[in-house]
Design a protein around this motif. Structure first.
Motif, PDB file in Angstrom:
ATOM      1  N   MET A   1       0.831  -1.199   0.000  1.00 50.64           N
ATOM      2  CA  MET A   1       0.000   0.000   0.000  1.00 50.64           C
ATOM      3  C   MET A   1       0.872   1.259   0.000  1.00 50.64           C
ATOM      4  O   MET A   1       0.587   2.229  -0.689  1.00 50.64           O
ATOM      5  CB  MET A   1      -0.911   0.013   1.242  1.00 50.64           C
ATOM      6  N   ARG A   2       1.950   1.228   0.776  1.00 45.75           N
ATOM      7  CA  ARG A   2       2.816   2.409   0.877  1.00 45.75           C
ATOM      8  C   ARG A   2       3.501   2.688  -0.454  1.00 45.75           C
ATOM      9  O   ARG A   2       3.713   3.834  -0.838  1.00 45.75           O
ATOM     10  CB  ARG A   2       3.861   2.192   1.983  1.00 45.75           C
ATOM     11  N   ARG A   3       3.843   1.607  -1.150  1.00 46.21           N
ATOM     12  CA  ARG A   3       4.492   1.806  -2.454  1.00 46.21           C
ATOM     13  C   ARG A   3       3.532   2.420  -3.468  1.00 46.21           C
ATOM     14  O   ARG A   3       3.925   3.171  -4.336  1.00 46.21           O
ATOM     15  CB  ARG A   3       5.065   0.488  -2.968  1.00 46.21           C
ATOM     16  N   GLU A   4       2.235   2.095  -3.330  1.00 50.37           N
ATOM     17  CA  GLU A   4       1.240   2.679  -4.244  1.00 50.37           C
ATOM     18  C   GLU A   4       1.167   4.182  -4.021  1.00 50.37           C
ATOM     19  O   GLU A   4       1.102   4.965  -4.935  1.00 50.37           O
ATOM     20  CB  GLU A   4      -0.145   2.059  -4.005  1.00 50.37           C
ATOM     21  N   CYS A   5       1.194   4.571  -2.749  1.00 52.43           N
ATOM     22  CA  CYS A   5       1.081   5.994  -2.417  1.00 52.43           C
ATOM     23  C   CYS A   5       1.313   6.162  -0.919  1.00 52.43           C
ATOM     24  O   CYS A   5       1.019   5.255  -0.147  1.00 52.43           O
ATOM     25  CB  CYS A   5      -0.315   6.491  -2.766  1.00 52.43           C
ATOM     26  N   GLY A   6       1.853   7.344  -0.527  1.00 47.41           N
ATOM     27  CA  GLY A   6       2.091   7.583   0.901  1.00 47.41           C
ATOM     28  C   GLY A   6       0.799   7.626   1.705  1.00 47.41           C
ATOM     29  O   GLY A   6       0.792   7.476   2.924  1.00 47.41           O
ATOM     30  N   VAL A   7      -0.323   7.865   0.982  1.00 43.16           N
ATOM     31  CA  VAL A   7      -1.632   7.911   1.647  1.00 43.16           C
ATOM     32  C   VAL A   7      -2.601   7.014   0.881  1.00 43.16           C
ATOM     33  O   VAL A   7      -2.803   7.193  -0.325  1.00 43.16           O
ATOM     34  CB  VAL A   7      -2.185   9.359   1.675  1.00 43.16           C
ATOM     35  N   PHE A   8      -3.191   6.079   1.576  1.00 36.69           N
ATOM     36  CA  PHE A   8      -4.106   5.126   0.943  1.00 36.69           C
ATOM     37  C   PHE A   8      -5.531   5.627   1.131  1.00 36.69           C
ATOM     38  O   PHE A   8      -5.911   6.048   2.221  1.00 36.69           O
ATOM     39  CB  PHE A   8      -3.911   3.761   1.619  1.00 36.69           C
TER      40      PHE A   8
ATOM     41  N   GLY B   1       2.841   1.461  12.128  1.00 35.98           N
ATOM     42  CA  GLY B   1       3.538   0.241  11.712  1.00 35.98           C
ATOM     43  C   GLY B   1       4.148   0.407  10.333  1.00 35.98           C
ATOM     44  O   GLY B   1       5.326   0.102  10.116  1.00 35.98           O
ATOM     45  N   ALA B   2       3.358   0.922   9.388  1.00 31.54           N
ATOM     46  CA  ALA B   2       3.873   1.107   8.029  1.00 31.54           C
ATOM     47  C   ALA B   2       4.999   2.142   8.035  1.00 31.54           C
ATOM     48  O   ALA B   2       6.024   1.961   7.358  1.00 31.54           O
ATOM     49  CB  ALA B   2       2.745   1.547   7.105  1.00 31.54           C
ATOM     50  N   ALA B   3       4.820   3.227   8.790  1.00 32.93           N
ATOM     51  CA  ALA B   3       5.847   4.275   8.828  1.00 32.93           C
ATOM     52  C   ALA B   3       7.157   3.734   9.392  1.00 32.93           C
ATOM     53  O   ALA B   3       8.240   4.078   8.917  1.00 32.93           O
ATOM     54  CB  ALA B   3       5.355   5.448   9.676  1.00 32.93           C
ATOM     55  N   ASN B   4       7.068   2.864  10.390  1.00 33.88           N
ATOM     56  CA  ASN B   4       8.276   2.293  11.003  1.00 33.88           C
ATOM     57  C   ASN B   4       8.967   1.279  10.098  1.00 33.88           C
ATOM     58  O   ASN B   4      10.069   0.828  10.397  1.00 33.88           O
ATOM     59  CB  ASN B   4       7.919   1.603  12.326  1.00 33.88           C
ATOM     60  N   HIS B   5       8.306   0.905   9.002  1.00 34.42           N
ATOM     61  CA  HIS B   5       8.915  -0.020   8.040  1.00 34.42           C
ATOM     62  C   HIS B   5       9.110   0.669   6.689  1.00 34.42           C
ATOM     63  O   HIS B   5       9.163  -0.001   5.664  1.00 34.42           O
ATOM     64  CB  HIS B   5       8.033  -1.263   7.873  1.00 34.42           C
ATOM     65  N   ASP B   6       9.192   1.985   6.708  1.00 35.24           N
ATOM     66  CA  ASP B   6       9.354   2.718   5.451  1.00 35.24           C
ATOM     67  C   ASP B   6      10.758   2.439   4.904  1.00 35.24           C
ATOM     68  O   ASP B   6      11.764   2.818   5.521  1.00 35.24           O
ATOM     69  CB  ASP B   6       9.145   4.221   5.721  1.00 35.24           C
ATOM     70  N   ASP B   7      10.817   1.813   3.727  1.00 33.82           N
ATOM     71  CA  ASP B   7      12.145   1.400   3.229  1.00 33.82           C
ATOM     72  C   ASP B   7      12.930   2.560   2.628  1.00 33.82           C
ATOM     73  O   ASP B   7      14.066   2.376   2.212  1.00 33.82           O
ATOM     74  CB  ASP B   7      12.042   0.210   2.259  1.00 33.82           C
ATOM     75  N   THR B   8      12.344   3.749   2.582  1.00 30.34           N
ATOM     76  CA  THR B   8      13.169   4.896   2.183  1.00 30.34           C
ATOM     77  C   THR B   8      13.950   5.420   3.400  1.00 30.34           C
ATOM     78  O   THR B   8      14.832   6.247   3.268  1.00 30.34           O
ATOM     79  CB  THR B   8      12.307   6.051   1.608  1.00 30.34           C
TER      80      THR B   8
ATOM     81  N   TYR C   1      -8.976   7.704   5.032  1.00 26.86           N
ATOM     82  CA  TYR C   1      -7.641   7.712   4.427  1.00 26.86           C
ATOM     83  C   TYR C   1      -6.646   7.138   5.432  1.00 26.86           C
ATOM     84  O   TYR C   1      -6.844   7.253   6.639  1.00 26.86           O
ATOM     85  CB  TYR C   1      -7.213   9.147   4.069  1.00 26.86           C
ATOM     86  N   THR C   2      -5.575   6.544   4.913  1.00 35.25           N
ATOM     87  CA  THR C   2      -4.551   6.034   5.820  1.00 35.25           C
ATOM     88  C   THR C   2      -3.178   6.566   5.421  1.00 35.25           C
ATOM     89  O   THR C   2      -2.733   6.338   4.281  1.00 35.25           O
ATOM     90  CB  THR C   2      -4.498   4.488   5.772  1.00 35.25           C
ATOM     91  N   ALA C   3      -2.526   7.278   6.344  1.00 35.24           N
ATOM     92  CA  ALA C   3      -1.163   7.752   6.091  1.00 35.24           C
ATOM     93  C   ALA C   3      -0.204   6.600   6.378  1.00 35.24           C
ATOM     94  O   ALA C   3      -0.266   5.989   7.447  1.00 35.24           O
ATOM     95  CB  ALA C   3      -0.852   8.938   7.006  1.00 35.24           C
ATOM     96  N   LEU C   4       0.675   6.324   5.421  1.00 33.85           N
ATOM     97  CA  LEU C   4       1.532   5.135   5.531  1.00 33.85           C
ATOM     98  C   LEU C   4       3.020   5.450   5.542  1.00 33.85           C
ATOM     99  O   LEU C   4       3.801   4.750   6.184  1.00 33.85           O
ATOM    100  CB  LEU C   4       1.248   4.210   4.337  1.00 33.85           C
ATOM    101  N   SER C   5       3.446   6.466   4.785  1.00 30.20           N
ATOM    102  CA  SER C   5       4.892   6.718   4.714  1.00 30.20           C
ATOM    103  C   SER C   5       5.337   7.449   5.981  1.00 30.20           C
ATOM    104  O   SER C   5       4.529   8.113   6.653  1.00 30.20           O
ATOM    105  CB  SER C   5       5.229   7.559   3.487  1.00 30.20           C
TER     106      SER C   5
END
Ligand code: HEM
Length: 422
Positions: free
Chosen positions: A39-46, A330-337, A69-73
């Motif tokens: 989801m994060r790769r699709e967009c920073g916000v789902f 959780g998604a933010a803590n696994h942000d691969d950037t 909406y879900t903020a992921l990055s």
């Protein structure tokens, strides 16, 4: 303040565990991280209710007619949490507020800042030093005493689950004999997801219970947190009784459930990577990094929520006023950037701030306490349980859950040793 605690009623503990587990939806999602990453790769916000991506219905409390909406990055999550004017915490009022009352969690500025300044006095680093020796260490030692001679234990039931609730009860100065019912109400309060009526009843019982103790402390203050709250003063203003009850009720889920999960998860990370456990045992200066890596890798609470107060834009996505914005820690803590191989637990990785305790004005008030509790517990385990390892006969020990995550059980073996001082 006394750290003497009664032996727990075994049935109470069993029920408590089953309810905690059920309420948190354990068993439904084993590993959300690949989907978070997709989801994060699709967009920073789902856009849309992300529970659907896991085959789960969206809880009604998280629905909004305007949008979801879900903020992921990492960047989008930080931006939401820093801008409390646009992304308000008041969305908790009809949900969490129904249980806790009007607590700090649902306040916006300037009310939040005033209230937090009053309460913060009770959670500073200096106070932690006192609590560490007066409360936390004795509770951990007493719990370990019960199984140290056995050579085996189930560390969730016997240590990580009861320990933070006992710490909160002792910090509040509750009489040790009240612990079993306090524990039961605490569990019933968070079990609202499965039984609303029971959650509300527990909330009322806790209010009545705290009302009696608060009036006693107002008359004769002691060295405990309820007395500190009763006397806290800023610019001549004191907390009202209802503000104190709301805070006390919030402390149970905020302080006990999260810490039980994060300490279990850290143990799981280390027990399943014995070389990292050995390194930590040999070099305790790694402890801080291990604790932070556990929190980054598996934040116990993977998401929190905000309400958009005006039309805005986040990571290029337009968000209308009135939309619910879920903030996926959780998604933010696994942000691969930001982190290499983010799904790996590695206590040696370069330390960088993570978002497990959130960010901005509502950053966890109990983070110093949570870190201290985890450090004290880990050191006691490493000192007292030589050869600590997962029981090889245990089947499929793993972390589970979507919104709240933890291993359900941690069956371990170790070299049975004497009791303290033996
Ligand atoms: C590892 C353990 C913990 C984690 C991961 C954690 C996480 C969080 C998070 C993410 C928030 C922000 C919630 C939001 O803004 O929606 C928060 C707030 C809070 N936490 Fe913790 N927490 C932990 C332990 C504790 C402990 C031990 C206490 C106290 C005994 C505590 C008390 C609070 C309070 C009072 C707030 C509200 C702060 C505010 O609204 O200004 N937490 N925590």
């Amino acid at each position: 303040m006394s750290a003497d605690q009664p032996q727990h009623d075994a049935a109470d503990e069993r029920d408590a565990f089953a309810d905690f587990d059920r309420a948190a939806g354990a068993g439904l999602v084993r590993n959300p991280y690949p989907i978070f990453a997709e989801m994060r790769r699709e967009c920073g916000v789902f856009k849309g209710p992300f529970g659907e991506r896991f085959g789960l219905p969206q809880p009604e409390s998280m629905m909004s007619e305007v949008g979801y909406y879900t903020a992921l990055s990492f960047e989008a999550v930080q931006q939401v949490l820093l801008d409390g004017d646009t992304f308000s915490s008041s969305g908790y009022a009809p949900t969490v507020g129904m249980l806790m009352g009007h607590s700090i969690l649902e306040m916006d500025e300037p009310e939040h800042g005033r209230y937090r300044a009053l309460i913060q006095q009770a959670f500073g680093l200096k106070v932690m030093e006192h609590w560490e020796t007066a409360i936390v260490a004795p509770i951990v030692e007493q719990l370990i005493d019960r199984f140290v001679e056995r050579g085996r234990a189930e560390l969730v039931r016997e240590l990580t689950l009861p320990f933070p609730i006992q710490v909160i009860a002792a910090m509040l100065g509750l009489p040790p004999a009240d612990l079993p019912r306090f524990h039961r109400w605490a569990v019933e309060l968070i079990s609202i997801i499965v039984d609303i009526g029971r959650g509300i009843e527990a909330s009322q019982k806790l209010r009545e219970y705290f009302a009696g103790i608060l009036s006693e402390r107002r008359a004769a203050p002691r060295d405990d947190l309820i007395s500190v709250l009763a006397l806290a003063e800023l610019d001549g203003q004191r907390l009202t009784d209802e503000e104190i009850f709301a805070f006390l009720r919030l402390l149970l889920p905020a302080g006990a459930e999260t810490t039980y999960r994060s300490s279990s998860t850290l143990l799981f990370g280390l027990l399943t990577r014995p070389e990292q456990l050995d390194a930590l045992r040999a070099d305790r200066s790694l402890m801080k990094r291990a604790i932070e890596e556990g929190l980054r890798w598996e934040p116990p609470l993977t998401g929190i929520a905000r309400l958009a107060m005006r039309d805005t834009e986040l990571a290029g996505v337009r968000i209308p006023a009135g939309a619910v914005v879920s903030v996926c820690l959780g998604a933010a803590n696994h942000d691969d950037t930001r982190w290499d191989c983010p799904d790996e637990f590695d206590i040696f990785r370069e330390a960088k701030p993570h978002l497990a305790f959130a960010y901005g004005a509502h950053t966890c008030l109990g983070m110093h306490l949570a870190r201290m509790e985890t450090r004290v517990m880990m050191n006691a385990l490493l000192d007292r349980l030589p050869g600590l390892r997962l029981d090889p006969a245990a089947e499929d020990v793993h972390i589970t859950g979507l919104g709240f995550r933890a291993p359900r059980a941690l069956p371990v073996l170790f070299e049975a040793s004497g009791r303290r001082g033996a």
